[in-house]
Design a protein around this motif. Structure first.
Motif, PDB file in Angstrom:
ATOM      1  N   ARG A  11      -3.817 -34.896 -39.539  1.00 27.69           N
ATOM      2  CA  ARG A  11      -2.610 -34.055 -39.563  1.00 27.69           C
ATOM      3  C   ARG A  11      -1.583 -34.596 -40.550  1.00 27.69           C
ATOM      4  NH1 ARG A  11      -2.567 -32.385 -33.227  1.00 27.69           N
ATOM      5  NH2 ARG A  11      -3.941 -30.589 -33.529  1.00 27.69           N
ATOM      6  N   ALA A  12      -1.462 -35.919 -40.633  1.00 29.84           N
ATOM      7  CA  ALA A  12      -0.538 -36.523 -41.601  1.00 29.84           C
ATOM      8  C   ALA A  12      -0.965 -36.196 -43.030  1.00 29.84           C
ATOM      9  CB  ALA A  12      -0.458 -38.033 -41.393  1.00 29.84           C
ATOM     10  N   VAL A  13      -2.269 -36.225 -43.279  1.00 33.95           N
ATOM     11  CA  VAL A  13      -2.765 -35.893 -44.615  1.00 33.95           C
ATOM     12  C   VAL A  13      -2.482 -34.431 -44.943  1.00 33.95           C
ATOM     13  CG1 VAL A  13      -4.889 -35.592 -45.963  1.00 33.95           C
ATOM     14  CG2 VAL A  13      -4.510 -37.715 -44.707  1.00 33.95           C
ATOM     15  N   ILE A  14      -2.703 -33.541 -43.988  1.00 33.47           N
ATOM     16  CA  ILE A  14      -2.430 -32.114 -44.216  1.00 33.47           C
ATOM     17  C   ILE A  14      -0.950 -31.902 -44.521  1.00 33.47           C
ATOM     18  CG2 ILE A  14      -2.371 -29.834 -43.127  1.00 33.47           C
ATOM     19  CD1 ILE A  14      -4.934 -30.727 -41.593  1.00 33.47           C
ATOM     20  N   ILE A  15      -0.082 -32.538 -43.754  1.00 30.70           N
ATOM     21  CA  ILE A  15       1.360 -32.422 -43.999  1.00 30.70           C
ATOM     22  C   ILE A  15       1.710 -33.008 -45.368  1.00 30.70           C
ATOM     23  CG2 ILE A  15       3.642 -33.248 -43.248  1.00 30.70           C
ATOM     24  CD1 ILE A  15       2.527 -32.997 -40.338  1.00 30.70           C
ATOM     25  N   GLY A  16       1.109 -34.148 -45.695  1.00 31.78           N
ATOM     26  CA  GLY A  16       1.351 -34.775 -46.998  1.00 31.78           C
ATOM     27  C   GLY A  16       0.930 -33.878 -48.151  1.00 31.78           C
ATOM     28  N   VAL A  17      -0.230 -33.244 -48.025  1.00 24.53           N
ATOM     29  CA  VAL A  17      -0.692 -32.329 -49.070  1.00 24.53           C
ATOM     30  C   VAL A  17       0.253 -31.128 -49.170  1.00 24.53           C
ATOM     31  CG1 VAL A  17      -2.556 -30.746 -49.712  1.00 24.53           C
ATOM     32  CG2 VAL A  17      -3.104 -33.057 -48.968  1.00 24.53           C
ATOM     33  N   ALA A  18       0.701 -30.619 -48.040  1.00 20.37           N
ATOM     34  CA  ALA A  18       1.632 -29.482 -48.046  1.00 20.37           C
ATOM     35  C   ALA A  18       2.941 -29.851 -48.732  1.00 20.37           C
ATOM     36  CB  ALA A  18       1.889 -28.995 -46.622  1.00 20.37           C
ATOM     37  N   VAL A  19       3.460 -31.033 -48.454  1.00 24.66           N
ATOM     38  CA  VAL A  19       4.713 -31.474 -49.075  1.00 24.66           C
ATOM     39  C   VAL A  19       4.513 -31.693 -50.575  1.00 24.66           C
ATOM     40  CG1 VAL A  19       6.386 -33.381 -49.181  1.00 24.66           C
ATOM     41  CG2 VAL A  19       5.700 -32.432 -46.965  1.00 24.66           C
ATOM     42  N   THR A  57      -0.789 -18.544 -57.081  1.00 24.06           N
ATOM     43  CA  THR A  57      -1.974 -19.378 -56.838  1.00 24.06           C
ATOM     44  C   THR A  57      -1.757 -20.356 -55.683  1.00 24.06           C
ATOM     45  OG1 THR A  57      -1.357 -21.105 -58.449  1.00 24.06           O
ATOM     46  CG2 THR A  57      -2.698 -19.253 -59.258  1.00 24.06           C
ATOM     47  N   ALA A  58      -0.502 -20.556 -55.267  1.00 20.76           N
ATOM     48  CA  ALA A  58      -0.225 -21.458 -54.148  1.00 20.76           C
ATOM     49  C   ALA A  58      -0.580 -20.840 -52.807  1.00 20.76           C
ATOM     50  CB  ALA A  58       1.243 -21.864 -54.150  1.00 20.76           C
ATOM     51  N   ILE A  59      -0.567 -19.522 -52.722  1.00 21.46           N
ATOM     52  CA  ILE A  59      -0.765 -18.856 -51.437  1.00 21.46           C
ATOM     53  C   ILE A  59      -2.110 -19.218 -50.800  1.00 21.46           C
ATOM     54  CG2 ILE A  59      -0.955 -16.600 -50.290  1.00 21.46           C
ATOM     55  CD1 ILE A  59       1.107 -15.596 -52.412  1.00 21.46           C
ATOM     56  N   PRO A  60      -3.234 -19.081 -51.511  1.00 21.22           N
ATOM     57  CA  PRO A  60      -4.508 -19.467 -50.880  1.00 21.22           C
ATOM     58  C   PRO A  60      -4.569 -20.947 -50.516  1.00 21.22           C
ATOM     59  CG  PRO A  60      -4.916 -18.157 -52.846  1.00 21.22           C
ATOM     60  CD  PRO A  60      -3.459 -18.469 -52.827  1.00 21.22           C
ATOM     61  N   CYS A  61      -3.884 -21.776 -51.290  1.00 24.58           N
ATOM     62  CA  CYS A  61      -3.882 -23.213 -50.984  1.00 24.58           C
ATOM     63  C   CYS A  61      -3.241 -23.478 -49.625  1.00 24.58           C
ATOM     64  CB  CYS A  61      -3.145 -23.980 -52.078  1.00 24.58           C
ATOM     65  SG  CYS A  61      -3.893 -23.845 -53.707  1.00 24.58           S
ATOM     66  N   TYR A  62      -2.151 -22.798 -49.340  1.00 27.34           N
ATOM     67  CA  TYR A  62      -1.489 -22.998 -48.052  1.00 27.34           C
ATOM     68  C   TYR A  62      -2.243 -22.322 -46.906  1.00 27.34           C
ATOM     69  CZ  TYR A  62       2.259 -25.653 -50.016  1.00 27.34           C
ATOM     70  OH  TYR A  62       2.967 -26.654 -50.624  1.00 27.34           O
ATOM     71  N   VAL A  63      -2.953 -21.255 -47.197  1.00 24.68           N
ATOM     72  CA  VAL A  63      -3.811 -20.657 -46.165  1.00 24.68           C
ATOM     73  C   VAL A  63      -4.938 -21.634 -45.818  1.00 24.68           C
ATOM     74  CG1 VAL A  63      -5.347 -18.731 -45.613  1.00 24.68           C
ATOM     75  CG2 VAL A  63      -3.223 -18.299 -46.839  1.00 24.68           C
ATOM     76  N   VAL A  64      -5.483 -22.308 -46.832  1.00 21.52           N
ATOM     77  CA  VAL A  64      -6.515 -23.324 -46.585  1.00 21.52           C
ATOM     78  C   VAL A  64      -5.947 -24.440 -45.716  1.00 21.52           C
ATOM     79  CG1 VAL A  64      -7.841 -25.167 -47.711  1.00 21.52           C
ATOM     80  CG2 VAL A  64      -7.984 -22.833 -48.581  1.00 21.52           C
ATOM     81  N   LEU A  65      -4.731 -24.870 -45.986  1.00 23.56           N
ATOM     82  CA  LEU A  65      -4.124 -25.916 -45.155  1.00 23.56           C
ATOM     83  C   LEU A  65      -3.948 -25.446 -43.709  1.00 23.56           C
ATOM     84  CD1 LEU A  65      -1.446 -27.441 -47.557  1.00 23.56           C
ATOM     85  CD2 LEU A  65      -3.634 -28.424 -46.856  1.00 23.56           C
ATOM     86  N   PHE A  66      -3.624 -24.169 -43.520  1.00 26.58           N
ATOM     87  CA  PHE A  66      -3.529 -23.600 -42.170  1.00 26.58           C
ATOM     88  C   PHE A  66      -4.879 -23.714 -41.456  1.00 26.58           C
ATOM     89  CE2 PHE A  66      -4.336 -19.770 -39.602  1.00 26.58           C
ATOM     90  CZ  PHE A  66      -3.441 -19.992 -38.571  1.00 26.58           C
ATOM     91  N   TYR A  67      -5.967 -23.353 -42.144  1.00 25.03           N
ATOM     92  CA  TYR A  67      -7.291 -23.461 -41.539  1.00 25.03           C
ATOM     93  C   TYR A  67      -7.667 -24.923 -41.292  1.00 25.03           C
ATOM     94  CZ  TYR A  67      -8.362 -18.516 -41.885  1.00 25.03           C
ATOM     95  OH  TYR A  67      -8.366 -17.152 -41.715  1.00 25.03           O
ATOM     96  N   CYS A  68      -7.261 -25.811 -42.182  1.00 24.39           N
ATOM     97  CA  CYS A  68      -7.511 -27.239 -41.944  1.00 24.39           C
ATOM     98  C   CYS A  68      -6.832 -27.692 -40.661  1.00 24.39           C
ATOM     99  CB  CYS A  68      -7.009 -28.069 -43.131  1.00 24.39           C
ATOM    100  SG  CYS A  68      -8.011 -27.977 -44.608  1.00 24.39           S
ATOM    101  N   TRP A  69      -5.613 -27.205 -40.448  1.00 23.70           N
ATOM    102  CA  TRP A  69      -4.874 -27.566 -39.232  1.00 23.70           C
ATOM    103  C   TRP A  69      -5.622 -27.062 -37.999  1.00 23.70           C
ATOM    104  CZ3 TRP A  69      -0.673 -30.692 -39.204  1.00 23.70           C
ATOM    105  CH2 TRP A  69       0.007 -30.832 -37.986  1.00 23.70           C
ATOM    106  N   LYS A  70      -6.165 -25.849 -38.082  1.00 24.22           N
ATOM    107  CA  LYS A  70      -6.922 -25.301 -36.957  1.00 24.22           C
ATOM    108  C   LYS A  70      -8.193 -26.115 -36.703  1.00 24.22           C
ATOM    109  CE  LYS A  70      -6.963 -20.918 -36.168  1.00 24.22           C
ATOM    110  NZ  LYS A  70      -6.604 -19.566 -35.849  1.00 24.22           N
ATOM    111  N   ILE A  71      -8.854 -26.546 -37.772  1.00 26.53           N
ATOM    112  CA  ILE A  71     -10.059 -27.364 -37.628  1.00 26.53           C
ATOM    113  C   ILE A  71      -9.715 -28.688 -36.959  1.00 26.53           C
ATOM    114  CG2 ILE A  71     -11.776 -28.690 -38.939  1.00 26.53           C
ATOM    115  CD1 ILE A  71     -11.868 -26.272 -40.899  1.00 26.53           C
TER     116      ILE A  71
END
Length: 159
Positions: A11-19, A57-71
Motif C-alpha cells: 500500500r505504501a508503494v501504491i501511494i508512493g507511485v500515486a504521489v 495518459t495519466a487516467i489509465p495509470c491511476y485506474v491501474v493503481l486503483f486495481y492494484c489497491w483492490k488486489i
C-alpha cells in the motif's frame, strides 16, 4: 515477511507511485513545457494540446493503481489467488495497452497537425516499449493467478 507487513509495504508503494505520478503530471510536465516555450517561443501554441494529451495518459495509470489497491485488499484478506485478482490483472493489461496505443497514436496525430517533431516520436518508442512490457507482465500475472485459483479451487474440493 508477515502478511500485514507485506500489505503495508504494498500500500505504501501504491501511494508512493500515486504521489510521484501526481508530481510528474502536475508539476514536472507543465514546468518542462513552460521551459520549452521560453526557449522556443515559436511553439507556444503547442503547450495546451500537449499538456492535455499528456494528462489524459495519466487516467489509465491511476485506474491501474486503483486495481492494484483492490488486489492488495484481496491479498490482505487471504484471497491472493482469486478469480477477481486474475480479472483485475487482465483489465490492467488492457488499460496499459490502451494507454500505450493512445500515446503512440496521439504522437502521430500531433505530428500530422504539425505540433510534434519526428525525433519525439522516435524517443516515445521507448515509452511504448515499456508500456507493452508492463501489459505483458499484467497479462502473465492474470494467467498465473487464474491457474493458481483453479488449483486452489480444486484443492478445496478435495477432501
Amino acid at each position: 515477511m508477515d502478511l500485514k507487513v507485506l500489505v503495508r509495504w504494498l500500500r505504501a508503494v501504491i501511494i508512493g507511485v500515486a504521489v510521484c505520478g501526481a508530481v510528474a503530471y502536475g508539476v514536472v510536465c507543465p514546468v518542462c513545457g513552460m521551459k520549452i516555450i521560453e526557449d522556443h517561443p515559436d511553439v507556444s501554441g503547442w503547450f495546451w494540446p500537449w499538456l492535455g494529451f499528456i494528462l489524459i495518459t495519466a487516467i489509465p495509470c491511476y485506474v491501474v493503481l486503483f486495481y492494484c489497491w483492490k488486489i492488495v485488499g484481496n491479498i490482505a484478506s487471504g484471497r491472493a489467488f482469486s478469480y477477481n485478482n486474475a480479472r483485475y490483472f487482465s483489465v490492467m493489461s488492457y488499460l496499459a495497452l490502451g494507454d500505450v496505443a493512445f500515446f503512440f497514436v496521439g504522437n502521430v496525430v500531433l505530428l500530422l497537425v504539425n505540433m510534434n517533431h519526428p525525433s519525439v516520436i522516435v524517443a516515445s518508442l521507448l515509452i511504448v516499449f515499456v508500456g507493452i512490457a508492463v501489459a505483458v507482465v499484467f497479462a502473465t500475472l492474470s494467467h498465473l493467478v487464474k491457474k493458481a485459483a483453479d488449483l486452489q479451487q480444486e484443492n478445496d474440493l478435495t477432501v
